[in-house]
Scaffold this active site. Structure first.
Site: not given
Ligand SMILES: [Zn+2]
Length: 158
Positions: A88-90
């Site tokens: 995941h990222c933001a």
């Protein structure tokens, strides 16, 4: 519909038999909560500097997207014994335009790692997933986050 489902299950079994991850899939926050305590699941945070001032998902590993490519061998070593990786990222979004790269760090790192896995024998990783809506979606839904400064996160603080 039923026939399609049956076919899907068949192909997943084939991929598992070969011990190789095949394609990218998405996982929702509630689905991640239900599997996060499984010791064979690793959560990989590919945000960059945000990790240091924002919180993170308890137990997640941090491999920033700007150095991700060169650190893939380290990541593979760190997830030895795991069979499922959740990136995941933001935001973890699939961008409508490639220019919006800041929102797609999660999916693009996951895709790079899948390619890397395909060149690596016996990595043992069967599933490479992306957390739908990323860390921001996770946090906004009131899911537990951790504020520790240790890397890797011990995950005991949630
Ligand atoms: Zn932590």
């Amino acid at each position: 519909m039923t026939l399609g489902k049956r076919q899907k299950r068949g192909s997943a079994a084939t991929a598992r038999g070969q011990g190789m991850a095949r394609s990218l899939s998405y996982i929702t926050a509630p689905q991640l909560i239900s599997i996060a305590r499984n010791p064979r699941v690793a959560i990989v945070d590919v945000r960059d500097e945000e990790r240091s001032y924002d919180a993170h998902i308890a137990g997640s590993l941090h491999y920033a997207s700007d150095t991700f490519s060169e650190r893939m061998p380290d990541l593979l070593h760190a997830v030895k014994g795991k069979d499922t990786l959740v990136f995941h990222c933001a935001l973890s979004q699939v961008a409508p335009f490639p220019l919006l790269s800041i929102a797609v760090r999660g999916p693009s790192c996951a895709r790079k790692f899948l390619e890397y896995l395909s060149e690596t024998k016996d990595a043992g990783i069967n599933n490479v997933m992306v957390l739908d809506r990323g860390f921001n979606g996770w946090h906004a839904s009131g899911n537990p986050v951790c504020q520790c400064t240790t890397n890797p996160c011990t995950g005991n603080c949630a």
